[in-house]
Design an enzyme around this catalytic site. Sequence first.
Site, PDB file in Angstrom:
ATOM      1  N   CYS A   1       0.778  -1.530   0.341  1.00  0.00           N
ATOM      2  CA  CYS A   1       0.023  -0.612   0.383  1.00  0.00           C
ATOM      3  C   CYS A   1       0.856   1.061  -0.293  1.00  0.00           C
ATOM      4  O   CYS A   1       1.729   1.902  -1.320  1.00  0.00           O
ATOM      5  CB  CYS A   1      -1.088   0.116   1.024  1.00  0.00           C
TER       6      CYS A   1
ATOM      7  N   HIS B   1      -3.534  -5.842   0.895  1.00  0.00           N
ATOM      8  CA  HIS B   1      -3.245  -5.719   2.788  1.00  0.00           C
ATOM      9  C   HIS B   1      -3.950  -7.243   2.516  1.00  0.00           C
ATOM     10  O   HIS B   1      -4.950  -8.148   1.905  1.00  0.00           O
ATOM     11  CB  HIS B   1      -3.942  -4.929   3.456  1.00  0.00           C
TER      12      HIS B   1
END
Length: 532
Positions: free
Chosen positions: A370, A473
């Site tokens: 991310c 994630h």
Amino acid sequence: MPAKQGNTHTSDTPFTFAKSAQGKTLMVQGTTSDAGKTTLVAGLCRLFADLHIKVAPFKPQNMSLNSAVTPCGGEIGRAQALQAKAARLPLEVDFNPMLLKPNSDTGVQVIVHGKVLTHGGSSNMEASEYQDYKKTAMHAVLSSHQRLIEKYDLVVVEGAGSPAEINLREGDIANMGFAEAVDCPVLIIADIDKGGVFAQLVGTLMLLSQSEQDRVVGFVINRFRGDIKLLESGLTWLEKKTNKPVLGVLPFLHGLDISSEDALVTQQSSETGESSTAKVRIVVLVYPHMSNHTDFDALRHHKDIDCQFLFAKGVAGDNSPEKIAIPPCELIILPGSKNVRSDLTFLRQRGWHDDVAKHLRYGGKVIGICGGYQMLGELIVDPEGLEGQAGSSKGLGYFAMKTVLKREKTLLNVSAILQLAQQRVEISGYEIHAGESTLINDGAKPCHYLLDMQGEEQGLLSDDGQVAGCYLHGLFDQPAALQLFMQWLGYEVSKAPSVAVLEEQAIERVSKACQTHLDMVKIKQIITDWYK
């Protein structure tokens, strides 16, 4: 007398609430942060759910950089996601109507009913501004609570921090302010392992107003070690002093790891095995606005992996650039961030960019997740100042990629195929990011895609196979994907349970502890009597 250990009910004992037009509410508040509120709410939710009571978790206001994505594309705290799992429910934004994500020492991103609030053209709000916004926030909190009590027999509420924070009492929506607004009973939990448990409980109670004290229906003591008989005189004194019952003493659950708000190490003990026996050394860089540290739970639990969080001076607010070198390892991970450009500056100030380059020269590997993935590109642009001052920052330059931060967040639960080490395995996770990353036409840095998402390729792997990154994630949560990443590093590791299985085991342990050590019959009677 204090509640006796083992004073419990079983699934064979009738344990229901009388039907009514609206469900009942029980709130758990703590004497401090990390007193055990999250754990107790999860345990009670599973216990009530197993007794076929329609129960839901609720946290009016949560300040956390660890969040989860609901099926409708909303964002809530991960602790409430775990509690929903305990209650055997799909995620709903109403479980956590107000989520605050800090992006500076004084500012937060405010998320209302799962979506980012735009305030005066900005998605950020200073603490002083949020204090003024609390009246509006309370309307959001109460509307969510109302919807929940219309659907469920019981709502178990988690408070935030301590109800006795004098400076936060005005306009409170997270603790007694909420409890007074909905007129619900409150349990107070305290952590005896920290010491001073009687001072914690008596002091907290004395700092409450009379009406607030009146709604405290009992105490729970958490993380007790030793012979309960040695505590009984103190429990008797506490009950006489406060005229409140001690409803149970929960034991210290060794090795328990359950989602918390922001604490990086959530285990109740460090009994994870000797790191000297580990095959693989992994270092996760910790910067001030690190987010979603639960990405690394599977690595921390694996007996063949030594996963370390590398802290540096400045994470707690001291911005002096102190050099703390990255130790020798096989893999460096750049985690997610709520303020990518600021954390990238922090990384450079600590000299970690040079350590990463040296690590790669010696054949090591790097993963960015991310915000960490965005750092691996050439450029990060924040034209609207969504995460701080508007502007751009030069990335670490390992991918020919440019990231532009945009107002609309991407919030997705994702299934994909991980393409790595000439193998393909199924993987699932979630995306939470404001950035949109695109490749720059630069033939000098060829790369491959890391993920096949139903025909759409995302994430990158450098041509030399040393640097990987993506927005997903939960990369290591599934055993097959974790093993493939370790093979990419050149190691074969044993197959371990998935994070989902570990979470389920933790929930069951907490539920069993609640069943064994809390006076559930008395708790049920307290709830029933309150709503007569």
